[in-house]
Motif scaffolding. Structure first.
Motif, PDB file in Angstrom:
ATOM      1  N   PHE A  74       0.817  -1.217   0.000  1.00  0.00           N
ATOM      2  CA  PHE A  74       0.000   0.000   0.000  1.00  0.00           C
ATOM      3  C   PHE A  74       0.850   1.266   0.000  1.00  0.00           C
ATOM      4  O   PHE A  74       0.395   2.314  -0.426  1.00  0.00           O
ATOM      5  N   PHE A  75       2.056   1.165   0.512  1.00  0.00           N
ATOM      6  CA  PHE A  75       2.848   2.374   0.699  1.00  0.00           C
ATOM      7  C   PHE A  75       3.703   2.713  -0.511  1.00  0.00           C
ATOM      8  O   PHE A  75       4.240   3.803  -0.598  1.00  0.00           O
ATOM      9  N   VAL A  76       3.848   1.746  -1.414  1.00  0.00           N
ATOM     10  CA  VAL A  76       4.823   1.940  -2.480  1.00  0.00           C
ATOM     11  C   VAL A  76       4.195   2.750  -3.611  1.00  0.00           C
ATOM     12  O   VAL A  76       3.156   2.378  -4.142  1.00  0.00           O
ATOM     13  N   PRO A  77       4.804   3.871  -3.963  1.00  0.00           N
ATOM     14  CA  PRO A  77       4.278   4.649  -5.080  1.00  0.00           C
ATOM     15  C   PRO A  77       4.748   4.062  -6.407  1.00  0.00           C
ATOM     16  O   PRO A  77       5.670   3.241  -6.450  1.00  0.00           O
ATOM     17  N   MET A  78       4.076   4.455  -7.487  1.00  0.00           N
ATOM     18  CA  MET A  78       4.528   4.040  -8.814  1.00  0.00           C
ATOM     19  C   MET A  78       4.716   5.304  -9.628  1.00  0.00           C
ATOM     20  O   MET A  78       3.751   5.942 -10.004  1.00  0.00           O
ATOM     21  N   ALA A  79       5.973   5.668  -9.840  1.00  0.00           N
ATOM     22  CA  ALA A  79       6.305   6.906 -10.528  1.00  0.00           C
ATOM     23  C   ALA A  79       5.503   8.061  -9.933  1.00  0.00           C
ATOM     24  O   ALA A  79       5.578   8.329  -8.740  1.00  0.00           O
ATOM     25  N   GLY A  80       4.679   8.705 -10.719  1.00  0.00           N
ATOM     26  CA  GLY A  80       3.936   9.849 -10.205  1.00  0.00           C
ATOM     27  C   GLY A  80       2.725   9.455  -9.383  1.00  0.00           C
ATOM     28  O   GLY A  80       2.130  10.282  -8.701  1.00  0.00           O
ATOM     29  N   GLN A  81       2.340   8.177  -9.483  1.00  0.00           N
ATOM     30  CA  GLN A  81       1.124   7.756  -8.803  1.00  0.00           C
ATOM     31  C   GLN A  81       1.404   7.467  -7.337  1.00  0.00           C
ATOM     32  O   GLN A  81       2.282   6.676  -7.014  1.00  0.00           O
ATOM     33  N   GLN A  82       0.626   8.113  -6.480  1.00  0.00           N
ATOM     34  CA  GLN A  82       0.821   7.924  -5.046  1.00  0.00           C
ATOM     35  C   GLN A  82       0.417   6.511  -4.638  1.00  0.00           C
ATOM     36  O   GLN A  82      -0.457   5.906  -5.248  1.00  0.00           O
ATOM     37  N   GLY A  83       1.086   5.996  -3.601  1.00  0.00           N
ATOM     38  CA  GLY A  83       0.630   4.745  -3.013  1.00  0.00           C
ATOM     39  C   GLY A  83      -0.717   4.936  -2.351  1.00  0.00           C
ATOM     40  O   GLY A  83      -1.169   6.071  -2.164  1.00  0.00           O
ATOM     41  N   ILE A 231       9.865  -0.474  -6.601  1.00  0.00           N
ATOM     42  CA  ILE A 231      10.801   0.494  -6.022  1.00  0.00           C
ATOM     43  C   ILE A 231      11.943   0.741  -7.004  1.00  0.00           C
ATOM     44  O   ILE A 231      12.363   1.879  -7.225  1.00  0.00           O
ATOM     45  N   ILE A 232      12.425  -0.353  -7.612  1.00  0.00           N
ATOM     46  CA  ILE A 232      13.517  -0.213  -8.576  1.00  0.00           C
ATOM     47  C   ILE A 232      13.075   0.617  -9.775  1.00  0.00           C
ATOM     48  O   ILE A 232      13.773   1.536 -10.215  1.00  0.00           O
ATOM     49  N   SER A 233      11.871   0.308 -10.289  1.00  0.00           N
ATOM     50  CA  SER A 233      11.419   1.016 -11.485  1.00  0.00           C
ATOM     51  C   SER A 233      11.272   2.505 -11.219  1.00  0.00           C
ATOM     52  O   SER A 233      11.461   3.328 -12.109  1.00  0.00           O
ATOM     53  N   ASN A 234      10.970   2.852  -9.966  1.00  0.00           N
ATOM     54  CA  ASN A 234      10.788   4.268  -9.647  1.00  0.00           C
ATOM     55  C   ASN A 234      12.051   5.086  -9.829  1.00  0.00           C
ATOM     56  O   ASN A 234      11.987   6.297  -9.978  1.00  0.00           O
ATOM     57  N   PHE A 235      13.190   4.417  -9.796  1.00  0.00           N
ATOM     58  CA  PHE A 235      14.414   5.167 -10.019  1.00  0.00           C
ATOM     59  C   PHE A 235      14.549   5.592 -11.469  1.00  0.00           C
ATOM     60  O   PHE A 235      15.315   6.484 -11.794  1.00  0.00           O
ATOM     61  N   VAL A 236      13.812   4.902 -12.347  1.00  0.00           N
ATOM     62  CA  VAL A 236      13.939   5.193 -13.767  1.00  0.00           C
ATOM     63  C   VAL A 236      12.723   5.965 -14.274  1.00  0.00           C
ATOM     64  O   VAL A 236      12.855   7.008 -14.926  1.00  0.00           O
ATOM     65  N   VAL A 237      11.553   5.443 -13.967  1.00  0.00           N
ATOM     66  CA  VAL A 237      10.333   6.060 -14.494  1.00  0.00           C
ATOM     67  C   VAL A 237      10.128   7.412 -13.834  1.00  0.00           C
ATOM     68  O   VAL A 237      10.201   7.538 -12.623  1.00  0.00           O
ATOM     69  N   GLN A 238       9.872   8.417 -14.636  1.00  0.00           N
ATOM     70  CA  GLN A 238       9.754   9.761 -14.084  1.00  0.00           C
ATOM     71  C   GLN A 238       8.310  10.228 -14.086  1.00  0.00           C
ATOM     72  O   GLN A 238       7.546   9.923 -14.997  1.00  0.00           O
ATOM     73  N   SER A 239       7.980  10.991 -13.068  1.00  0.00           N
ATOM     74  CA  SER A 239       6.582  11.394 -12.910  1.00  0.00           C
ATOM     75  C   SER A 239       6.184  12.436 -13.944  1.00  0.00           C
ATOM     76  O   SER A 239       4.999  12.688 -14.142  1.00  0.00           O
TER      77      SER A 239
END
Lengths: 304, 661
Positions: A74-83, A231-239
């Motif tokens: 529940f806490f993990v965001p995906m790029a610009g999308q909030q968890g 979490i890993i993808s968030n380092f690459v995908v930009q919001s």
């Protein structure tokens, strides 16, 4: 909400993709990507066997483990999308929640009174203890760099700040990838496909679980995998990217992550057991170096 | 009005010697109810109703009025003391029952009298500001706890440990006394805590603070001043260990906090000093705990660890004031102070449950236990609750205080300068390692005691304890869960206490929405667990649930008790990593080359505390060795002794003669 949905979707596919890659490389016929899912469905249709040695702990542990992992998702965001949930310093809650799940799984393994499971539980306890500082130093680095302190803000601001973020991003990516290997009991810490109880870590802890319990433990492991992939993808995908590109690149990275794990597991051998602690402590060391680099970038250390 | 009732209760405590053995405990309850009611009334009034501290004249002492002063810090400690003393006394009734037979009326009365006086003296310790009366009551506290520790005085070892404890406490008093005297003499101020503010206003505070820290640190158990703790706690009866570890050692922290309220400059190095000592205490405390086999010794080392966590909070708070980062100051202090309350809860719960295990199995060695959850299910569940809480896991109270400290650290990383950031890096890394090690330790101790198969027949005869001993379990358990699920209720009064140190406590307001979010998340988590239970029940309704032995590679000839992982083997891989620190020695005979049929062997491990060895045992052995050499003068012949006095007189005469003295 969107991030949770995508974590669940990728959790369904990841084990299938890994199995596919591994059998392709191993020269075997490939099972369907959905085969792991079918296995789970079959487990759900089964009864259960409990050892007379076990107590209530053995029955409640898988449920708490599963809930802790799902809750962590529940806490993990995906790029610009909030968890689904997000607050200040939520990554502490995230880490301690996963620790709660581990605590329960460790004592549930000890509950069976089996020497094998004790061994696995003990190793798991040691490794997860050792990997904890690496995670905290890593998020500390990001908090220092981005001037923010929640999962969501860390990532959004990582990309929108300076060009130098790429340095931090790469180092952090390296550390988090290997943290995920430890947390998910993958190579080079643990070989999920080993056949000898004595050499197992995570697998041996769940030897006596069956039916519903085993099914949710498996699902929890997949979810955990997908969480770290996210979490890993968030380092690459930009919001700042358009939403459809975000989703496509997110899925690509998740699949890439799964394939990398598959390839690595096909070609590399596991660490010697005795070498594991050293190897995990190394991750903390790299994280500390990243932290110091960040101090230079944020001009707190002035070099000349 | 209340003060008269309070004094009356103190006098009533003496009457316990007149009461027959069976009813003494009820007399304790009567006196305690009065004390608790009155002092809690004051505390609640101070903490929640009035905005300032208030003074009540107690009596006239050597010509001057002796005041009891209650401010928010005292009020907080009064409530913590009262709660733990209450649970401790209720627990004591059941725990002392087996001793009623072989202890005389006087012995029993003396024990309970000391229990009452420990309570009374602890309350006065936090209420006195005058140095002389503070030191006297501090002495009474040490003395009464000494008598409580040596309750099982038929064991020689217990007496020895008790005396060791008493000596160390006196060394502590010397430091405190010295600090007061130096401060009073150098600044010409009055001999009291308030007099310190005069001294600190014009002098560098570090030296006096260091003296106070040594004095109070011995009571609190900071490493390397901790060596009494791992001995005194196992020797004392469990209700006493619970009280001592739960609140008495916290009064050392109280002393440090009280002194800190008077220091307003040069705080950075003081904060750094507290932080470094606390990190060391935390790390070494928990590492030593992992290798222990004696459950109460293990818990004692965990007290050192938790004192470390409290110290980390306070140290960061002080640094926060010094470098002017209010959020670090406020959250550091808030986390540290909340952890005082939290630790008093889960540590007393753990000592009480461990005491119940000892009472029913007559062993404290966890290697002899196993599978107790089937014999003592409620005790096991409450031990687990305490274990989860002490490991700082959500949704229990330990998590909340650690979370506050963490959020203070992570939020001030951005504003801190280079040095602060590096200090913070060490702190959160340290705290993360401490958390991980605590999980490692408590998975070990819980599983070895309560899970798996019984290892010896000591477990076979164990039964669940009597129902009156469950009352404290429920009381403490309720508080642990309440703080874990609704931390916001508790953070407001804590904020008022932090205000004494920091002044600007707006950071508390900032953290409230976060704490609310934690409550919501915890609630969702619990609901999720509930739903899953329901789903599993639904799924298993139509399925066959079988029972079959644990998987052992299809080999069924194993001895279920002995072929399990032991505490030693569980701790071994950590012990190898931290070899230098935990100092585990293995005693066993190696296999000979010609030994075709190995004979029966024994394997033993011991861990020794390197600080105790090098700081206490070795120097004192050295002193003893030299004193023994001096013993040649003690011949036992009266002629020799007369000769000594003659020699002495001649020497004095000669020295006067040549004008030396």
């Amino acid at each position: 909400m969107l991030s949770l949905i995508f974590i669940i979707i990728s959790a369904i596919f990841i084990p299938g993709v890994i199995a596919k890659i591994k059998s392709k490389i191993g020269g075997r016929r490939m099972p369907s990507v959905f085969q792991p899912l079918f296995d789970i469905i079959r487990l759900f249709k089964k009864g259960a066997i409990y050892s007379p040695t076990t107590s209530i702990i053995f029955k409640i542990a898988p449920i708490i483990y599963f809930s802790s992992v799902l809750m962590a998702a529940f806490f993990v965001p995906m790029a610009g999308q909030q968890g689904l949930l997000s607050f200040d310093v939520d990554f502490v809650f995230f880490a301690y929640l996963l620790a709660l799940g581990k605590f329960m799984m460790i004592i549930s393994a000890m509950d069976t009174g089996s020497g094998f499971e004790g061994m696995g539980a003990n190793r798991e306890a040691l490794y997860s203890m050792l990997v904890e500082p690496a995670f905290f130093v890593l998020v500390g680095t990001l908090a220092l760099f981005t001037q923010n302190s929640s999962f969501q803000d860390l990532y959004v601001n990582l990309h929108t700040s300076t060009q130098l973020s790429i340095i931090i991003g790469i180092a952090a990516l390296y550390v988090i990838t290997y943290i995920s290997m430890v947390e998910n009991s993958r190579m080079p810490i643990d070989d999920p496909k080993t056949h000898l109880e004595l050499t197992m870590v995570h697998e041996v802890m769940i030897l006596d679980n069956s039916g519903f319990d085993l099914a949710i433990i498996h699902i929890a492991s997949w979810l955990k995998f997908a969480i770290y992939g996210t979490i890993i993808s968030n380092f690459v995908v930009q919001s700042s990217w358009p939403i459809y590109i975000q989703i496509v690149s997110y899925l690509l990275i998740q699949m890439g992550y799964a394939s990398t794990v598959g390839i690595l597991e096909s070609f590399s051998a596991r660490n010697k057991m005795g070498k594991n602690p050293q190897w995990i402590i190394m991750l903390s060391a790299i994280a500390v170096v990243t932290f110091l680099t960040t101090l230079i970038i944020t001009q707190k250390i002035i070099l000349n | 009005m209340e003060i008269i009732i309070f004094k009356l209760a103190i006098i009533l405590s003496i009457l316990i010697f007149l009461i027959s053995r069976l009813y003494q405990i009820y007399w304790v309850y009567l006196v305690q109810i009065i004390i608790i009611a009155v002092s809690s009334l004051w505390a609640i009034q101070c903490l929640f109703i009035s905005d300032s501290s208030f003074e009540i004249p107690l009596m006239t002492f050597m010509g001057s009025p002796l005041l009891i002063v209650i401010d928010k810090l005292s009020a907080f400690f009064i409530l913590v003391i009262n709660f733990t003393m209450m649970t401790g006394s209720i627990y004591a009734k059941g725990y002392l029952k087996p001793y009623l037979e072989n202890k005389s009326k006087l012995e029993m009365a003396f024990h309970l009298f000391n229990l009452l006086w420990l309570h009374i003296s602890m309350l006065f310790v936090v209420m006195f500001r005058d140095a002389l009366s503070f030191l006297i009551i501090w002495e009474i506290m040490s003395l009464s706890s000494f008598f409580l520790v040596i309750f099982e005085n038929d064991k020689k070892e217990t007496i020895k440990i008790g005396i060791k404890y008493l000596i160390q406490m006196h060394i502590g008093v010397v430091f405190i006394l010295l600090a007061f005297i130096i401060a009073a003499v150098q600044s010409g101020s009055e001999f009291s805590f308030d007099g310190l503010s005069v001294y600190f206003a014009s002098h560098n505070p570090f030296f006096i603070f260091l003296l106070f820290f040594m004095g109070f640190g011995i009571k609190a158990g900071f490493i390397p001043l901790h060596s009494w703790l791992p001995h005194a706690h196992p020797a004392a009866p469990s209700h006493v260990s619970g009280i001592m570890s739960g609140v008495m050692i916290k009064l050392g922290i109280y002393g440090i906090l009280r002194v800190l309220t008077y220091i307003h400059h040069d705080l950075f190095y003081i904060g750094l000093f507290i932080l470094v000592i606390s990190l060391i205490s935390g790390l070494i405390g928990v590492s030593m705990a992992i290798v222990q086999h004696d459950v109460k010794k293990l818990l004692a080392y965990h007290s050192i660890e938790n004192i470390g966590i409290i110290g980390i909070g306070i140290g960061l708070g002080v640094i926060g004031i010094a470098v002017k980062i209010p959020i670090l100051a406020v959250l550091g202090f808030a986390g540290g102070i909340l952890h005082i309350l939290n630790h008093s809860l889960f540590k007393s719960l753990l000592f009480f449950t461990a005491g119940s295990v000892y009472k029913q199995t007559h062993t404290r060695n966890i290697e002899d236990l196993g599978g107790l959850i089937k014999k003592m299910p409620k005790t096991a569940i409450f031990f687990l609750l305490g274990a989860l809480a002490i490991s700082g896991l959500p949704p229990f109270n330990g998590f909340i205080s650690e979370f506050l400290i963490y959020s203070g650290m992570f939020k001030s990383l951005q504003v801190g300068d280079l040095f602060t950031d590096i200090v913070l890096l060490f702190s959160f890394t340290g705290l993360a390692i401490i958390g991980g090690l605590a999980v490692f330790c408590f998975t070990k101790v819980f599983s070895i005691i309560f899970l798996g198969n019984p290892r010896t027949e000591k477990v076979e005869h164990a039964t669940e304890i009597s129902s009156s001993m469950f009352i404290p379990y429920y009381m403490i358990g309720f508080m642990i869960i309440a703080i874990g699920l609704a931390p916001v209720i508790f953070i407001q009064p804590i904020g008022a206490i932090v205000n004494i140190f920091v002044g600007n406590t707006s950071a508390i307001e900032q953290v409230i929405p976060t704490l609310n979010n934690i409550s919501i998340s915890s609630a969702i988590f619990i609901v999720m667990i509930g739903i899953l239970f329901f789903l599993r029940a639904l799924q298993q309704k139509n399925q066959t649930i079988k029972q079959q032995a644990t998987w052992g590679c299809a080999y069924k000839g194993a001895n279920a008790g002995l072929h399990q992982y032991t505490a030693t083997s569980y701790a071994d891989n950590f012990g190898q990593l931290a070899k230098q620190l935990v100092n585990v020695k293995k005693d066993f005979k190696e296999f000979g080359k010609e030994e075709i049929f190995p004979e029966k062997r024994e394997f033993e491990t011991h861990s020794s505390d390197i600080f105790e060895n090098n700081l206490i045992t070795k120097p004192s052995d050295f002193v003893i060795k030299w004193f023994e050499k001096l013993a040649v003068f003690q011949t036992g012949k009266i002629q020799h002794y007369l000769l000594y006095s003659l020699v002495f007189l001649i020497v004095v005469f000669l020295l006067t003669f040549i004008n030396w003295i």
